[in-house]
Design a protein around this motif. Structure first.
Motif, PDB file in Angstrom:
ATOM      1  N   TRP A  51       0.344  -1.274  -0.148  1.00  0.00           N
ATOM      2  CA  TRP A  51      -0.092  -0.269  -0.163  1.00  0.00           C
ATOM      3  C   TRP A  51       1.056   1.542   0.075  1.00  0.00           C
ATOM      4  O   TRP A  51       1.950   1.170   0.324  1.00  0.00           O
ATOM      5  N   ALA A  52       0.630   2.162  -0.626  1.00  0.00           N
ATOM      6  CA  ALA A  52       1.040   3.379  -0.310  1.00  0.00           C
ATOM      7  C   ALA A  52       0.613   4.799   0.773  1.00  0.00           C
ATOM      8  O   ALA A  52      -0.501   4.810   0.844  1.00  0.00           O
ATOM      9  N   ASP A  53       1.152   5.741   0.736  1.00  0.00           N
ATOM     10  CA  ASP A  53       0.972   6.691   1.805  1.00  0.00           C
ATOM     11  C   ASP A  53       1.856   8.117   1.824  1.00  0.00           C
ATOM     12  O   ASP A  53       2.539   7.990   1.107  1.00  0.00           O
ATOM     13  N   VAL A  59       5.081  10.521  -1.557  1.00  0.00           N
ATOM     14  CA  VAL A  59       4.647   9.062  -1.647  1.00  0.00           C
ATOM     15  C   VAL A  59       4.982   8.268  -1.657  1.00  0.00           C
ATOM     16  O   VAL A  59       6.737   7.925  -1.947  1.00  0.00           O
ATOM     17  N   TRP A  60       5.415   7.403  -0.360  1.00  0.00           N
ATOM     18  CA  TRP A  60       5.889   6.045  -0.014  1.00  0.00           C
ATOM     19  C   TRP A  60       5.591   4.344   0.112  1.00  0.00           C
ATOM     20  O   TRP A  60       3.630   5.104   0.265  1.00  0.00           O
ATOM     21  N   LEU A  61       6.072   3.556  -0.647  1.00  0.00           N
ATOM     22  CA  LEU A  61       5.651   2.380  -1.097  1.00  0.00           C
ATOM     23  C   LEU A  61       6.115   1.249   0.247  1.00  0.00           C
ATOM     24  O   LEU A  61       6.907   1.674   0.871  1.00  0.00           O
ATOM     25  N   THR A  78      17.173  -4.483   3.908  1.00  0.00           N
ATOM     26  CA  THR A  78      15.477  -5.216   3.802  1.00  0.00           C
ATOM     27  C   THR A  78      14.555  -5.697   3.090  1.00  0.00           C
ATOM     28  O   THR A  78      14.103  -4.692   2.321  1.00  0.00           O
ATOM     29  N   ALA A  79      14.289  -6.841   3.610  1.00  0.00           N
ATOM     30  CA  ALA A  79      12.523  -7.127   2.384  1.00  0.00           C
ATOM     31  C   ALA A  79      11.761  -6.104   2.369  1.00  0.00           C
ATOM     32  O   ALA A  79      11.255  -6.020   0.982  1.00  0.00           O
ATOM     33  N   ARG A  80      11.403  -5.756   3.642  1.00  0.00           N
ATOM     34  CA  ARG A  80       9.807  -5.109   3.568  1.00  0.00           C
ATOM     35  C   ARG A  80      10.441  -3.505   3.874  1.00  0.00           C
ATOM     36  O   ARG A  80       9.612  -3.127   4.323  1.00  0.00           O
ATOM     37  N   ARG A  81      11.321  -2.716   3.667  1.00  0.00           N
ATOM     38  CA  ARG A  81      11.698  -1.111   3.662  1.00  0.00           C
ATOM     39  C   ARG A  81      10.957  -0.730   3.139  1.00  0.00           C
ATOM     40  O   ARG A  81      10.318  -0.629   1.975  1.00  0.00           O
ATOM     41  N   LYS A  82      10.275   0.394   3.347  1.00  0.00           N
ATOM     42  CA  LYS A  82       9.454   1.327   2.701  1.00  0.00           C
ATOM     43  C   LYS A  82      10.029   2.670   1.652  1.00  0.00           C
ATOM     44  O   LYS A  82      11.602   2.469   1.897  1.00  0.00           O
TER      45      LYS A  82
END
Length: 159
Positions: A51-53, A59-61, A78-82
């Motif tokens: 999701w994005a914010d 805008v960050w994913l 890192t696998a799930r970094r923003k």
């Protein structure tokens, strides 16, 4: 490395089109590290929980899983970094205005390489209710049945 012409799909979020009504779509660039690009070139990514914010006009994913590069060393990501998305200021303002409405969110639809650069397609979307999902499935099934019947009649088969 030479630029590859055209568009090479890496990952697609099929669940997003099932769970949301897509209003607008935008193509955005991604700010990535070297090992993330190498991992994407191997075709490894998952957009399902993404999701994005919008934070401070950027805008960050969030939640997109790009696994660590196998040959990476201590420089691995890192696998799930923003990750930051690259959009024009007017697009960000338009998205921010749309997302301020209740029930509207920003979801990733697909991740791909376009002329050698990693791009992501994000959508301004409204969540579907359970009856919307059932109705969409019923419509798809009805059109499929109609198409098969038309095909049978063209071929001269009994219905």
């Amino acid at each position: 490395m030479a630029k590859e012409p055209g568009r090479k799909l890496i990952a697609q979020n099929r669940k997003a089109r099932h769970d949301y009504h897509v209003d607008d779509t935008y193509e955005a660039g991604l700010v990535l590290t070297g090992t993330e690009v190498k991992s994407l070139r191997e075709g490894r990514a998952n957009l399902t929980d993404g999701w994005a914010d919008i934070e401070d006009g950027e805008v960050w994913l969030h939640g997109v899983h790009i696994p660590e590069y196998a040959q990476g060393t201590w420089t691995n990501h890192t696998a799930r970094r923003k990750r930051k998305l690259l959009l024009h200021r007017r697009e960000i303002e338009k998205i921010e205005k749309a997302v301020s409405n209740p029930g509207v969110t920003l979801v990733p639809l697909s991740l791909y390489f376009s002329s050698g650069r990693a791009k992501i397609e994000v959508a301004v979307a409204r969540g579907k209710k359970a009856w919307d999902k059932r109705q969409a499935i019923a419509e798809r099934q009805a059109t499929r049945e109609v198409q098969t019947e038309i095909g049978r009649r063209i071929k001269g088969m009994p219905g």
